[in-house]
Design a protein around this motif. Structure first.
Motif, PDB file in Angstrom:
ATOM      1  N   UNK A 137       0.823  -1.217   0.000  1.00 13.25           N
ATOM      2  CA  UNK A 137       0.000   0.000   0.000  1.00 13.25           C
ATOM      3  C   UNK A 137       0.855   1.264   0.000  1.00 13.25           C
ATOM      4  N   UNK A 138       0.472   2.203  -0.858  1.00 12.58           N
ATOM      5  CA  UNK A 138       0.941   3.579  -0.722  1.00 12.58           C
ATOM      6  C   UNK A 138      -0.255   4.458  -0.399  1.00 12.58           C
ATOM      7  N   UNK A 139      -0.058   5.405   0.473  1.00 13.05           N
ATOM      8  CA  UNK A 139      -1.102   6.382   0.751  1.00 13.05           C
ATOM      9  C   UNK A 139      -0.936   7.541  -0.216  1.00 13.05           C
ATOM     10  N   UNK A 140      -2.069   8.011  -0.739  1.00 15.34           N
ATOM     11  CA  UNK A 140      -2.006   9.102  -1.717  1.00 15.34           C
ATOM     12  C   UNK A 140      -2.083  10.442  -1.011  1.00 15.34           C
ATOM     13  N   UNK A 141      -1.073  11.238  -1.245  1.00 14.88           N
ATOM     14  CA  UNK A 141      -0.986  12.565  -0.643  1.00 14.88           C
ATOM     15  C   UNK A 141      -1.417  13.605  -1.673  1.00 14.88           C
ATOM     16  N   UNK A 142      -2.232  14.536  -1.236  1.00 11.10           N
ATOM     17  CA  UNK A 142      -2.681  15.607  -2.120  1.00 11.10           C
ATOM     18  C   UNK A 142      -1.690  16.762  -2.009  1.00 11.10           C
ATOM     19  N   UNK A 143      -0.968  17.028  -3.085  1.00  4.27           N
ATOM     20  CA  UNK A 143      -0.047  18.167  -3.043  1.00  4.27           C
ATOM     21  C   UNK A 143      -0.448  19.179  -4.110  1.00  4.27           C
ATOM     22  N   UNK A 144      -0.105  20.403  -3.879  1.00  3.81           N
ATOM     23  CA  UNK A 144      -0.371  21.429  -4.871  1.00  3.81           C
ATOM     24  C   UNK A 144      -1.742  22.061  -4.725  1.00  3.81           C
ATOM     25  N   UNK A 145      -2.459  21.674  -3.681  1.00  8.49           N
ATOM     26  CA  UNK A 145      -3.721  22.332  -3.358  1.00  8.49           C
ATOM     27  C   UNK A 145      -4.810  22.210  -4.409  1.00  8.49           C
ATOM     28  N   UNK A 146      -4.811  21.117  -5.167  1.00  6.46           N
ATOM     29  CA  UNK A 146      -5.900  20.932  -6.119  1.00  6.46           C
ATOM     30  C   UNK A 146      -7.127  20.440  -5.364  1.00  6.46           C
ATOM     31  N   UNK A 147      -8.280  20.897  -5.784  1.00  4.58           N
ATOM     32  CA  UNK A 147      -9.489  20.513  -5.072  1.00  4.58           C
ATOM     33  C   UNK A 147     -10.104  19.271  -5.708  1.00  4.58           C
ATOM     34  N   UNK A 148      -9.264  18.279  -5.951  1.00  4.53           N
ATOM     35  CA  UNK A 148      -9.737  17.059  -6.603  1.00  4.53           C
ATOM     36  C   UNK A 148     -10.440  16.132  -5.607  1.00  4.53           C
ATOM     37  N   UNK A 149     -10.353  16.458  -4.340  1.00  3.70           N
ATOM     38  CA  UNK A 149     -10.926  15.613  -3.281  1.00  3.70           C
ATOM     39  C   UNK A 149     -10.282  14.246  -3.239  1.00  3.70           C
ATOM     40  N   UNK A 150      -9.134  14.101  -3.876  1.00  4.19           N
ATOM     41  CA  UNK A 150      -8.441  12.831  -3.776  1.00  4.19           C
ATOM     42  C   UNK A 150      -7.105  13.049  -3.104  1.00  4.19           C
ATOM     43  N   UNK A 175       4.368   6.499   0.008  1.00  3.80           N
ATOM     44  CA  UNK A 175       3.430   7.525  -0.432  1.00  3.80           C
ATOM     45  C   UNK A 175       3.388   7.642  -1.945  1.00  3.80           C
ATOM     46  N   UNK A 176       2.244   8.059  -2.431  1.00  6.61           N
ATOM     47  CA  UNK A 176       2.064   8.354  -3.857  1.00  6.61           C
ATOM     48  C   UNK A 176       1.482   9.755  -3.993  1.00  6.61           C
ATOM     49  N   UNK A 177       1.812  10.445  -5.084  1.00  8.68           N
ATOM     50  CA  UNK A 177       1.198  11.748  -5.326  1.00  8.68           C
ATOM     51  C   UNK A 177       1.121  12.035  -6.820  1.00  8.68           C
ATOM     52  N   UNK A 178       0.105  12.806  -7.178  1.00  4.17           N
ATOM     53  CA  UNK A 178      -0.054  13.318  -8.548  1.00  4.17           C
ATOM     54  C   UNK A 178      -0.134  14.834  -8.444  1.00  4.17           C
ATOM     55  N   UNK A 179       0.992  15.523  -8.506  1.00  4.52           N
ATOM     56  CA  UNK A 179       0.934  16.990  -8.390  1.00  4.52           C
ATOM     57  C   UNK A 179       0.258  17.590  -9.617  1.00  4.52           C
ATOM     58  N   UNK A 180      -0.210  18.835  -9.480  1.00  6.28           N
ATOM     59  CA  UNK A 180      -0.797  19.508 -10.643  1.00  6.28           C
ATOM     60  C   UNK A 180       0.222  19.566 -11.775  1.00  6.28           C
ATOM     61  N   UNK A 181      -0.268  19.408 -13.003  1.00  5.08           N
ATOM     62  CA  UNK A 181       0.627  19.428 -14.154  1.00  5.08           C
ATOM     63  C   UNK A 181       1.296  20.789 -14.258  1.00  5.08           C
ATOM     64  N   UNK A 182       2.589  20.761 -14.506  1.00  9.35           N
ATOM     65  CA  UNK A 182       3.322  22.003 -14.697  1.00  9.35           C
ATOM     66  C   UNK A 182       4.470  21.721 -15.645  1.00  9.35           C
ATOM     67  N   UNK A 183       4.768  22.680 -16.506  1.00 14.37           N
ATOM     68  CA  UNK A 183       5.882  22.497 -17.433  1.00 14.37           C
ATOM     69  C   UNK A 183       7.179  22.988 -16.802  1.00 14.37           C
ATOM     70  N   UNK A 184       7.067  23.605 -15.633  1.00 15.68           N
ATOM     71  CA  UNK A 184       8.229  24.210 -15.000  1.00 15.68           C
ATOM     72  C   UNK A 184       8.928  23.223 -14.071  1.00 15.68           C
ATOM     73  N   UNK A 185      10.162  22.919 -14.381  1.00 19.51           N
ATOM     74  CA  UNK A 185      10.897  21.903 -13.640  1.00 19.51           C
ATOM     75  C   UNK A 185      10.974  22.212 -12.153  1.00 19.51           C
ATOM     76  N   UNK A 186      11.292  23.463 -11.808  1.00 19.39           N
ATOM     77  CA  UNK A 186      11.452  23.811 -10.397  1.00 19.39           C
ATOM     78  C   UNK A 186      10.141  23.668  -9.636  1.00 19.39           C
ATOM     79  N   UNK A 187       9.051  23.998 -10.327  1.00 23.08           N
ATOM     80  CA  UNK A 187       7.756  23.860  -9.676  1.00 23.08           C
ATOM     81  C   UNK A 187       7.402  22.384  -9.474  1.00 23.08           C
ATOM     82  N   UNK A 188       7.671  21.575 -10.501  1.00 24.67           N
ATOM     83  CA  UNK A 188       7.470  20.133 -10.366  1.00 24.67           C
ATOM     84  C   UNK A 188       8.251  19.623  -9.167  1.00 24.67           C
ATOM     85  N   UNK A 189       9.481  20.058  -9.086  1.00 26.49           N
ATOM     86  CA  UNK A 189      10.371  19.582  -8.054  1.00 26.49           C
ATOM     87  C   UNK A 189       9.885  19.988  -6.656  1.00 26.49           C
ATOM     88  N   UNK A 190       9.341  21.188  -6.568  1.00 22.30           N
ATOM     89  CA  UNK A 190       8.826  21.662  -5.276  1.00 22.30           C
ATOM     90  C   UNK A 190       7.704  20.772  -4.751  1.00 22.30           C
TER      91      UNK A 190
END
Ligand SMILES: *Cc1c(COP(=O)(O)O)cnc(C)c1O
Length: 242
Positions: A137-150, A175-190
């Motif tokens: 099991x991995x627990x899914x962490x919501x990062x990036x403040x998307x209101x996906x409710x997941x 842990x698992x996460x799906x951050x909001x899509x971004x083309x910016x490497x530094x933002x992805x990394x954050x």
């Protein structure tokens, strides 16, 4: 950064296939990022996300050595698993876990990356056939403040980690996460760094975790830079989905 697949020593194969070519390219990207960010060679596993793709393409990927496959929808996975039979491969469930689908997941998958509530975790544990051993099991962490409710907030994480850890037929791996899509490497990394911080915090409080499931076709390098251990790749292997 890209490394051309032609630069690699491709393993010998009977048939050249477009899927094998794409898998080689993804593996080359992984290897290059491992090197660039000081990760051990081979420390990042490749999960081929085959959702929305037929079993012919999955067979092709199997034919070039791919063994880990990810699916997001139980209904869709059922026909593929049946068609492929008992092959030497591991299925990872990466989609929303609906309570009425937990039995099939518990009986057919080796891993679930996307657990974010106790109810489905409890069902997965109760329905896991003991002969298969504990479900990873991995627990899914919501990062990036998307209101996906997941996914869980960082504040909710410790409680579910404790509860899942106590369930007999689940093995909490990370842990698992799906951050909001971004083309910016530094933002992805954050975003990935935030997941990693939550993971390290759990480890510091005593959990024996070994898995960070993060990175997809467009951001796998940033995920590798931040310590991922398994990237989930769909489009870069199987092409765009409808
Ligand atoms: C579809 C999906 C992927 C694959 O995304 P690509 O951008 O096609 O590589 C990875 N993880 C999850 C959870 C998905 O649903």
């Amino acid at each position: 950064m890209r490394v051309d697949a032609d630069d690699l020593q491709a393993p010998t194969r009977n048939v050249m296939s477009a899927i094998c070519d794409r898998i080689d390219r993804v593996r080359a990207r992984i290897a290059a990022a491992e090197q660039r960010y000081g990760r051990s060679p081979g420390s990042v596993a490749l999960l081929a996300v085959s959702k929305a793709k037929g079993e012919d393409l999955i067979r092709e990927a199997l034919g070039c050595g791919q063994r880990l496959f990810g699916e997001s929808y139980v209904q869709e996975a059922m026909s593929k698993l049946e068609a492929l039979g008992a092959t030497d491969m591991a299925w990872h469930f990466i989609g929303a876990v609906q309570a009425n689908k937990t039995r099939y997941i518990a009986e057919h998958f080796a891993w679930v990356h996307s657990v974010d509530r106790l109810k489905s975790a409890t069902r997965l544990s109760a329905q896991r056939p003991p002969a298969l051993g504990a479900l990873n099991i991995c627990l899914q962490l919501d990062v990036g403040g998307e209101t996906s409710k997941r996914g869980l907030t960082a504040a909710e994480l410790p409680r579910l980690a404790r509860q899942v850890n106590e369930l007999p037929w689940l093995r909490l791996r990370g842990l698992m996460a799906i951050p909001p899509a971004s083309a910016d490497f530094e933002q992805q990394r954050q975003h990935f760094a935030a997941v990693r911080a939550a993971y390290e915090e759990l480890r510091a409080s005593g959990y024996r975790l070994d898995t960070l499931s993060m990175g997809m076709s467009n951001d796998l390098e940033a995920a590798i830079a931040e310590g991922t251990t398994i990237v989930r790749i769909g489009t870069a292997i199987f092409g765009p989905r409808p």
